[in-house]
Motif scaffolding. Structure first.
Motif, mmCIF file in Angstrom:
data_model
loop_
_atom_site.group_PDB
_atom_site.id
_atom_site.type_symbol
_atom_site.label_atom_id
_atom_site.label_comp_id
_atom_site.label_asym_id
_atom_site.label_seq_id
_atom_site.Cartn_x
_atom_site.Cartn_y
_atom_site.Cartn_z
ATOM 1 N N THR A 197 0.841 -1.210 0.000
ATOM 2 C CA THR A 197 0.000 0.000 0.000
ATOM 3 C C THR A 197 0.866 1.247 0.000
ATOM 4 O O THR A 197 0.640 2.186 -0.775
ATOM 5 N N LEU A 198 1.876 1.265 0.867
ATOM 6 C CA LEU A 198 2.777 2.420 0.930
ATOM 7 C C LEU A 198 3.581 2.560 -0.359
ATOM 8 O O LEU A 198 3.795 3.669 -0.858
ATOM 9 N N LEU A 199 4.030 1.437 -0.907
ATOM 10 C CA LEU A 199 4.778 1.493 -2.167
ATOM 11 C C LEU A 199 3.901 2.027 -3.288
ATOM 12 O O LEU A 199 4.341 2.855 -4.097
ATOM 13 N N GLY A 200 2.658 1.556 -3.356
ATOM 14 C CA GLY A 200 1.752 2.035 -4.397
ATOM 15 C C GLY A 200 1.506 3.525 -4.305
ATOM 16 O O GLY A 200 1.420 4.221 -5.327
ATOM 17 N N MET A 201 1.387 4.040 -3.083
ATOM 18 C CA MET A 201 1.167 5.476 -2.912
ATOM 19 C C MET A 201 2.397 6.285 -3.286
ATOM 20 O O MET A 201 2.288 7.411 -3.782
ATOM 21 N N ALA A 202 3.590 5.726 -3.058
ATOM 22 C CA ALA A 202 4.819 6.478 -3.320
ATOM 23 C C ALA A 202 5.292 6.374 -4.767
ATOM 24 O O ALA A 202 5.937 7.298 -5.281
ATOM 25 N N ALA A 203 4.976 5.262 -5.436
ATOM 26 C CA ALA A 203 5.548 4.983 -6.759
ATOM 27 C C ALA A 203 5.337 6.109 -7.777
ATOM 28 O O ALA A 203 6.292 6.496 -8.473
ATOM 29 N N PRO A 204 4.134 6.696 -7.929
ATOM 30 C CA PRO A 204 3.979 7.753 -8.937
ATOM 31 C C PRO A 204 4.818 9.003 -8.662
ATOM 32 O O PRO A 204 5.110 9.759 -9.600
ATOM 33 N N PHE A 205 5.189 9.222 -7.403
ATOM 34 C CA PHE A 205 5.945 10.430 -7.068
ATOM 35 C C PHE A 205 7.459 10.242 -7.180
ATOM 36 O O PHE A 205 8.203 11.213 -7.173
ATOM 37 N N VAL A 206 7.917 8.989 -7.246
ATOM 38 C CA VAL A 206 9.364 8.745 -7.329
ATOM 39 C C VAL A 206 9.771 8.226 -8.705
ATOM 40 O O VAL A 206 10.928 7.858 -8.908
ATOM 41 N N THR A 207 8.832 8.208 -9.655
ATOM 42 C CA THR A 207 9.127 7.785 -11.020
ATOM 43 C C THR A 207 8.714 8.886 -11.995
ATOM 44 O O THR A 207 8.082 9.868 -11.616
ATOM 45 N N ASP A 208 9.059 8.690 -13.255
ATOM 46 C CA ASP A 208 8.832 9.727 -14.265
ATOM 47 C C ASP A 208 7.617 9.481 -15.142
ATOM 48 O O ASP A 208 7.430 10.156 -16.149
ATOM 49 N N GLY A 209 6.788 8.535 -14.792
ATOM 50 C CA GLY A 209 5.602 8.261 -15.605
ATOM 51 C C GLY A 209 4.808 7.125 -15.001
ATOM 52 O O GLY A 209 5.276 6.417 -14.094
ATOM 53 N N ILE A 210 3.611 6.906 -15.533
ATOM 54 C CA ILE A 210 2.764 5.865 -14.984
ATOM 55 C C ILE A 210 3.327 4.483 -15.295
ATOM 56 O O ILE A 210 3.207 3.553 -14.485
ATOM 57 N N ALA A 213 6.036 3.697 -12.823
ATOM 58 C CA ALA A 213 5.407 3.518 -11.507
ATOM 59 C C ALA A 213 4.815 2.117 -11.391
ATOM 60 O O ALA A 213 4.963 1.441 -10.365
ATOM 61 N N LEU A 214 4.120 1.666 -12.430
ATOM 62 C CA LEU A 214 3.517 0.330 -12.399
ATOM 63 C C LEU A 214 4.594 -0.758 -12.380
ATOM 64 O O LEU A 214 4.431 -1.790 -11.708
ATOM 65 N N ARG A 215 5.700 -0.527 -13.092
ATOM 66 C CA ARG A 215 6.789 -1.519 -13.059
ATOM 67 C C ARG A 215 7.415 -1.589 -11.678
ATOM 68 O O ARG A 215 7.773 -2.674 -11.197
ATOM 69 N N LEU A 216 7.554 -0.443 -11.021
ATOM 70 C CA LEU A 216 8.096 -0.435 -9.659
ATOM 71 C C LEU A 216 7.174 -1.190 -8.710
ATOM 72 O O LEU A 216 7.631 -1.961 -7.857
ATOM 73 N N VAL A 217 5.872 -0.975 -8.850
ATOM 74 C CA VAL A 217 4.910 -1.688 -8.002
ATOM 75 C C VAL A 217 4.961 -3.190 -8.274
ATOM 76 O O VAL A 217 4.912 -4.007 -7.338
ATOM 77 N N ALA A 218 5.081 -3.582 -9.534
ATOM 78 C CA ALA A 218 5.157 -5.005 -9.870
ATOM 79 C C ALA A 218 6.413 -5.633 -9.271
ATOM 80 O O ALA A 218 6.365 -6.744 -8.716
ATOM 81 N N LEU A 219 7.540 -4.915 -9.360
ATOM 82 C CA LEU A 219 8.782 -5.421 -8.773
ATOM 83 C C LEU A 219 8.648 -5.535 -7.256
ATOM 84 O O LEU A 219 9.068 -6.525 -6.655
ATOM 85 N N GLY A 220 8.040 -4.521 -6.639
ATOM 86 C CA GLY A 220 7.835 -4.564 -5.196
ATOM 87 C C GLY A 220 6.942 -5.726 -4.789
ATOM 88 O O GLY A 220 7.172 -6.349 -3.739
ATOM 89 N N THR A 221 5.925 -6.021 -5.585
ATOM 90 C CA THR A 221 5.034 -7.142 -5.278
ATOM 91 C C THR A 221 5.800 -8.457 -5.287
ATOM 92 O O THR A 221 5.621 -9.313 -4.405
ATOM 93 N N ILE A 222 6.683 -8.621 -6.271
ATOM 94 C CA ILE A 222 7.487 -9.850 -6.341
ATOM 95 C C ILE A 222 8.399 -9.961 -5.118
ATOM 96 O O ILE A 222 8.526 -11.038 -4.510
#
Length: 361
Positions: A197-210, A213-222
């Motif tokens: 949940t925290l990663l999902g909220m932070a991902a759009p603000f620490v990346t340069d596009g959607i 952000a989604l790739r970061l969330v997918a990596l975090g999920t793994i």
């Protein structure tokens, strides 16, 4: 030995499971709206703004960039915010006046001085950036990053809603696997769900596009899944077998007051006072944080049985102490009594009861 409060909902009850299911459903629906509708609309608007061309002479269309010379009339700092922001009031050559918000302070470069000449650029009826001479400043109407807030909220709600739905399933279908209020089978998914949940909220603000952000969330999920699989055997072994907690009673030379409760059907059980007084030969409950008034002392007949973690069958108003509570099971002439306090204070309770028993005198 456990103690339940008749008629009171406890963790794992149908009422709690239904509330979690409703919460999870609402969060998932809100996440779908934010991600599939709001975020997509704001991404499209940001793309259109980036692709917009400069307006041709005498073109007053909204989908091109129209630039107009203007003069600064005044500025007004927006107070009560951690991030500096101010309103810029300008008057254009045709006499029309308008305003726009800009991050920063008017005293900082580029200085927004009264009477200074600037150029304001409109797109779809709003000032999107201002040119202070050679300095280019975007206003708060800049649509390029508007997707961040919606996608952050959507991703956070998606994971939180999924976690709530899983909690509803656990409480209604799987909670029988353990009496513990916080079994590892529930604590591990909750920890992983909150991390995502925290990663999902932070991902759009620490990346340069959607996309990133989604790739970061997918990596975090793994990563969370792999860590959970690695921790599961360790936590299973740790909570296997007898869950009695072994503690050494703390010797007491004077009375100490700390949060805790005596719970049960005996006359000396408190009615929600919230504090315990432990001293040499004395254990009492009280609503007074100083421990002086309305004390209910436990009798010498109260016999400690064992210290254990909280159970989901404990009374619903059992104090939690931020997930750090321990429960002392006691018996008084066949009556079950619970003493609940923070784990760091339980040795004081044991010390008080040891000294209060007749054979310890």
């Amino acid at each position: 030995m456990t103690l339940a409060k008749n008629g009171s909902p406890s963790p794992g009850s149908p009422g709690t499971a239904r509330a979690a299911a409703v919460t999870g459903t609402l969060c998932v629906l809100a996440a779908a709206w934010l991600l599939l509708i709001t975020t997509r609309a704001e991404l499209a608007e940001g793309h259109d703004f980036r692709a917009a061309a400069t307006c041709a002479p005498n073109d007053q269309g909204d989908d091109c960039l129209r630039t107009a010379p203007a003069r600064i009339e005044r500025t007004h700092v927006v107070s009560g915010r951690k991030t500096p922001m101010y309103w810029l009031y300008v008057t254009e050559a045709d006499g029309s006046s308008t305003r726009t918000r800009i991050d920063g302070s008017p005293q900082e470069p580029p200085h927004a001085r009264k009477g200074a000449h600037v150029e304001v650029t409109y797109w779809r009826g709003q000032i999107r950036f201002v040119d202070f001479g050679t300095t280019h400043r975007y206003t708060n109407a800049d649509p390029r990053d508007d997707y961040r807030l919606a996608s952050s909220s959507g991703l956070g709600l998606a994971f939180y809603g999924t976690l709530a739905l899983w909690g509803a399933y656990w409480m209604s279908r799987r909670s029988w696997t353990s009496l513990r209020a916080y079994p590892w089978q529930a604590a591990l998914p909750v920890g992983g769900g909150l991390a995502l949940t925290l990663l999902g909220m932070a991902a759009p603000f620490v990346t340069d596009g959607i996309g990133p952000a989604l790739r970061l969330v997918a990596l975090g999920t793994i990563v969370v899944l792999l860590v959970s699989l690695a921790l599961a055997p360790f936590l299973k072994r740790r909570q296997a077998g007898d869950d009695t907690v072994t503690l050494t009673p703390c010797p007491l030379l004077k009375e100490k007051v700390f949060p805790g409760r005596v719970m049960g059907g005996t006359p000396y059980a408190d009615s929600g006072g919230g504090f315990l007084v432990a001293g040499p030969g004395c254990l009492a409950s009280t609503p007074d944080p100083t421990g002086s008034a309305y004390r209910r002392e436990v009798p010498h007949t109260l016999t400690p049985v064992r210290v254990r973690p909280p159970y989901r069958t404990d009374p619903a108003d059992r104090p939690d102490h931020g997930g750090r509570a321990l429960v002392l099971e006691c018996e008084d002439n066949g009556e079950a009594v619970l003493v609940v306090t923070h784990r760091k204070h339980m040795p004081l309770v044991l010390g008080a009861l040891r000294h209060s028993r007749p054979e310890a005198r």
